[in-house]
Design a protein around this motif. Structure first.
Motif, mmCIF file in Angstrom:
data_model
loop_
_atom_site.group_PDB
_atom_site.id
_atom_site.type_symbol
_atom_site.label_atom_id
_atom_site.label_comp_id
_atom_site.label_asym_id
_atom_site.label_seq_id
_atom_site.Cartn_x
_atom_site.Cartn_y
_atom_site.Cartn_z
ATOM 1 N N TRP A 292 11.428 93.131 148.499
ATOM 2 C CA TRP A 292 12.015 93.914 149.589
ATOM 3 C C TRP A 292 11.386 95.300 149.752
ATOM 4 O O TRP A 292 11.608 95.970 150.751
ATOM 5 C CB TRP A 292 13.500 94.134 149.303
ATOM 6 C CG TRP A 292 13.706 94.813 147.969
ATOM 7 C CD1 TRP A 292 13.782 94.210 146.749
ATOM 8 C CD2 TRP A 292 13.793 96.217 147.721
ATOM 9 N NE1 TRP A 292 13.928 95.146 145.749
ATOM 10 C CE2 TRP A 292 13.933 96.390 146.316
ATOM 11 C CE3 TRP A 292 13.776 97.354 148.540
ATOM 12 C CZ2 TRP A 292 14.057 97.640 145.713
ATOM 13 C CZ3 TRP A 292 13.909 98.600 147.945
ATOM 14 C CH2 TRP A 292 14.043 98.742 146.550
ATOM 15 N N GLU A 293 10.557 95.709 148.787
ATOM 16 C CA GLU A 293 10.212 97.123 148.672
ATOM 17 C C GLU A 293 8.844 97.441 149.258
ATOM 18 O O GLU A 293 7.882 96.679 149.087
ATOM 19 C CB GLU A 293 10.261 97.535 147.200
ATOM 20 C CG GLU A 293 10.221 99.021 146.981
ATOM 21 C CD GLU A 293 10.506 99.385 145.535
ATOM 22 O OE1 GLU A 293 10.470 100.580 145.223
ATOM 23 O OE2 GLU A 293 10.768 98.480 144.711
ATOM 24 N N LEU A 294 8.741 98.565 149.917
ATOM 25 C CA LEU A 294 7.493 99.042 150.495
ATOM 26 C C LEU A 294 6.402 99.106 149.434
ATOM 27 O O LEU A 294 6.580 99.706 148.380
ATOM 28 C CB LEU A 294 7.710 100.428 151.100
ATOM 29 C CG LEU A 294 6.464 101.126 151.684
ATOM 30 C CD1 LEU A 294 5.892 100.326 152.834
ATOM 31 C CD2 LEU A 294 6.808 102.543 152.124
ATOM 32 N N GLY A 295 5.263 98.449 149.729
ATOM 33 C CA GLY A 295 4.142 98.469 148.815
ATOM 34 C C GLY A 295 4.273 97.536 147.643
ATOM 35 O O GLY A 295 3.363 97.485 146.797
ATOM 36 N N ARG A 296 5.353 96.787 147.565
ATOM 37 C CA ARG A 296 5.584 95.913 146.418
ATOM 38 C C ARG A 296 6.115 94.553 146.866
ATOM 39 O O ARG A 296 7.183 94.112 146.473
ATOM 40 C CB ARG A 296 6.550 96.573 145.434
ATOM 41 C CG ARG A 296 5.975 97.855 144.821
ATOM 42 C CD ARG A 296 6.877 98.367 143.730
ATOM 43 N NE ARG A 296 6.260 99.441 142.983
ATOM 44 C CZ ARG A 296 6.569 100.736 143.104
ATOM 45 N NH1 ARG A 296 7.490 101.104 143.968
ATOM 46 N NH2 ARG A 296 5.963 101.643 142.372
ATOM 47 N N GLY A 297 5.350 93.915 147.719
ATOM 48 C CA GLY A 297 5.674 92.555 148.116
ATOM 49 C C GLY A 297 6.277 92.401 149.489
ATOM 50 O O GLY A 297 6.378 91.281 149.986
ATOM 51 N N ALA A 298 6.678 93.496 150.131
ATOM 52 C CA ALA A 298 7.281 93.419 151.469
ATOM 53 C C ALA A 298 6.391 94.130 152.484
ATOM 54 O O ALA A 298 5.930 95.246 152.232
ATOM 55 C CB ALA A 298 8.672 94.038 151.462
ATOM 56 N N ASP A 299 6.146 93.486 153.601
ATOM 57 C CA ASP A 299 5.446 94.100 154.729
ATOM 58 C C ASP A 299 6.499 94.567 155.725
ATOM 59 O O ASP A 299 7.098 93.756 156.448
ATOM 60 C CB ASP A 299 4.493 93.100 155.383
ATOM 61 C CG ASP A 299 3.330 92.734 154.469
ATOM 62 O OD1 ASP A 299 2.896 93.609 153.703
ATOM 63 O OD2 ASP A 299 2.881 91.582 154.512
ATOM 64 N N LEU A 300 6.736 95.871 155.762
ATOM 65 C CA LEU A 300 7.806 96.430 156.575
ATOM 66 C C LEU A 300 7.277 96.900 157.921
ATOM 67 O O LEU A 300 6.119 97.329 158.033
ATOM 68 C CB LEU A 300 8.443 97.615 155.844
ATOM 69 C CG LEU A 300 9.015 97.332 154.449
ATOM 70 C CD1 LEU A 300 9.635 98.589 153.863
ATOM 71 C CD2 LEU A 300 10.040 96.203 154.505
ATOM 72 N N PRO A 301 8.113 96.846 158.959
ATOM 73 C CA PRO A 301 7.687 97.364 160.258
ATOM 74 C C PRO A 301 7.443 98.863 160.182
ATOM 75 O O PRO A 301 8.009 99.563 159.338
ATOM 76 C CB PRO A 301 8.856 97.022 161.183
ATOM 77 C CG PRO A 301 10.023 96.789 160.290
ATOM 78 C CD PRO A 301 9.479 96.286 158.991
ATOM 79 N N ARG B 277 10.995 97.452 141.536
ATOM 80 C CA ARG B 277 9.662 98.019 141.747
ATOM 81 C C ARG B 277 8.589 96.933 141.741
ATOM 82 O O ARG B 277 7.546 97.064 141.108
ATOM 83 C CB ARG B 277 9.389 99.110 140.708
ATOM 84 C CG ARG B 277 10.324 100.298 140.858
ATOM 85 C CD ARG B 277 10.217 101.303 139.724
ATOM 86 N NE ARG B 277 11.044 102.477 140.008
ATOM 87 C CZ ARG B 277 12.348 102.568 139.720
ATOM 88 N NH1 ARG B 277 12.960 101.546 139.137
ATOM 89 N NH2 ARG B 277 13.034 103.657 140.013
ATOM 90 N N GLY B 278 8.900 95.857 142.451
ATOM 91 C CA GLY B 278 7.964 94.751 142.580
ATOM 92 C C GLY B 278 7.914 93.806 141.408
ATOM 93 O O GLY B 278 7.047 92.932 141.355
#
Length: 526
Positions: A148-157, A107-108
């Protein structure tokens, strides 16, 4: 502010000039690192910390990631991502042990230092990237935190669905860890020529993850992400307290939080996705081998509290009955008797004091044994589990979800004191001062369901004992107690579950325990 790693930064860690290698580097297009900062000096020498981001791109059909083909593409027709990364590595690459330890943040929050560098009296929490005991650095590990996680350090497509909602392709989290780990282990430089600070220093890669991120690693393996450019990404996996669950991120979510946030609990026992696939590691390994892959060597560690609060027994039995299923040859499973899912000094929202059994020494010892297993095929300790019994109908136990009608949740058997029997037995359990690994309350609080409890024995029966022998009745004096701890600690060391340096710490702590001394007898009258 981030910038690309300069030539001076590369020289700071003593790397020789190398050229860009083969196609494995194509997925990581850019490595952006700030100037390295000193992390400390250890037995393996000086260490540096690098903070930055990894930028990469994927083919729209990469690994069947759901909805990736709908995401926006760049001029090359590929889908881009970026993610935070932290590297902690020897300044002199020759001082390292050749192992890259990739931690999957929870969780980030980075977890490797809290798992392996945590001291006995002050447990480190997730997110703490402090030095702690310095174990990882003393042993020469290079550590990578790959977010790797959405909203916690990763900018996902992302893409816009038919109803006009923005959706994020969360399965890319698996690809980020795959590509970044492979890059750090094998690449010389990124596509722009920025040098990989670990180039030429890594001979093996281990993945580590706790709880949510233990489930990440199992799902990563199940869904085929442990292969990159025809080679294995993780040679070994160290999976902590993951229960019997998987991680449901092979889907697209609307954000802002991740689909990986939740898990079944006493307030929501039928939370979907986590227990909807293979429950045992044997099932997962069978699917990996059916694809023609060689699975990594794996160690899975369970806490006592996991059995009552996270259905850990289903990771042994699967969805039917109460019999343990055989483990594959590449897997060892260890139950740490009396341990909690997470160690904290206090839990104000809970009704009882939290558990206090320090199982970081087992994490350290088994990491060393996993590394030796991978590096030179040195046999690790055999699987060590607690005997269990059905807990059907027990309100203090999270029962099987409705979608698994034939599953039976089981919990560890306990001795007359109330401590669990079997499993990996630290001196805290072999020579107890109290009762470890009970359930806390309220169980509808997810935190309280995971921290467990510790109930000390009475010093003497006059202190209000509950019928169990007091410390004064169990141990003749402090020397008797310390001698028994010494015997238990040496046994655990010989079995491969303690390192010599942790034995010394445990013995020092035992020597400070206030065991009641026997009363001196009155001198006979003359």
């Amino acid at each position: 502010m981030l910038r690309r790693c300069s030539r001076a930064a590369g020289l700071a860690i003593g790397l020789a000039a190398v050229t860009l290698g083969g196609p494995a580097q194509a997925r990581v297009t850019r490595l952006e690192l700030a100037s390295p900062q000193p992390f400390g000096t250890f037995r393996a020498g000086d260490y540096l910390r690098f903070d930055g981001r990894v930028v990469g791109e994927l083919s729209p059909d990469d690994h069947g990631i759901p909805d990736l083909d709908k995401a926006q593409r760049n001029e090359a027709g590929r889908v881009a991502y970026s993610a935070r990364i932290i590297l902690i590595a020897p300044a002199d690459p020759a001082a390292g042990n050749g192992t890259l330890l990739v931690d999957v943040p929870n969780r980030g929050r980075a977890y490797a230092n809290a798992l392996y560098n945590s001291p006995r009296a002050v447990p480190m929490l997730s997110g703490d990237v402090g030095v702690g005991t310095g174990f990882l650095q003393d042993r020469g590990f290079a550590v990578a935190e790959i977010y790797w996680e959405l909203g916690r350090g990763a900018d996902l497509p992302s893409f816009v669905d038919g109803e006009g909602r923005r959706r994020f392709v969360e399965g890319v989290g698996f690809a980020i860890v795959r590509d970044a780990a492979d890059f750090l282990a094998h690449a010389a430089a990124d596509g722009a020529g920025t040098r990989n600070p670990l180039a030429g220093t890594i001979s093996r890669t281990l993945g580590t993850g706790k709880s949510q991120d233990g489930r990440f690693l199992k799902t990563f393996l199940l869904d085929g992400f442990n292969m990159a450019e025809g080679r294995r990404v993780f040679d070994g996996m160290h999976v902590f307290v993951s229960g019997a669950g998987l991680l449901p991120i092979m889907q697209s979510g609307t954000g802002p939080g991740s689909s990986a946030d939740g898990t079944p609990n006493f307030a929501d026992p039928d939370f979907p996705g986590v227990h909807d696939g293979p429950l045992t590691i044997g099932e997962i390994v069978a699917k990996v081998e059916a694809r023609g892959e060689i699975p990594p060597r794996m160690m899975l560690l369970n806490s006592t509290v996991d059995y009552a609060s996270l259905r850990a027994s289903l990771g042994r039995t699967g969805a039917h009955g109460t019999a343990d299923l055989p483990l594959p040859a590449n897997v060892r499973m260890y139950d740490v008797a009396g341990s909690s899912h997470v160690n904290v000094l206090k839990a104000d929202a809970c009704r009882l004091p939290p558990g206090r059994l320090d199982w970081a020494p087992v994490a350290r010892a088994t990491l060393v044994r996993l590394d030796q297993w991978v590096a030179r095929n040195a046999a690790p300790p055999e699987t060590r589990l607690m005997p269990v019994e059905p807990a059907t109908g027990d309100p203090a136990v999270l029962q099987a979800p409705r979608n698994l009608p034939d599953a039976v949740v089981q919990v560890p058997k306990r001795d007359p004191d109330g401590n669990p029997i079997g499993g990996v037995r630290l001196p805290d359990i072999a020579v107890p001062l109290g009762i470890h690994g009970g359930q806390n309350a309220p169980l509808t609080s997810f935190t309280c369901s995971l921290v467990g409890t510790y109930r000390p024995f009475a010093r003497v029966q006059a202190d209000g004992g509950d019928g169990r022998p007091s410390l004064a009745e169990r141990y003749r004096d402090r020397s008797d107690y310390v001698n028994r701890v010494h015997e238990a600690a040496r046994a655990a060391e010989q079995q491969g579950f303690l390192l010599a340096e942790d034995v010394a710490v445990i013995l020092n702590a035992a020597a400070e325990v206030p065991i009641p001394e026997p009363k001196a007898e009155a001198a006979p009258p003359r």
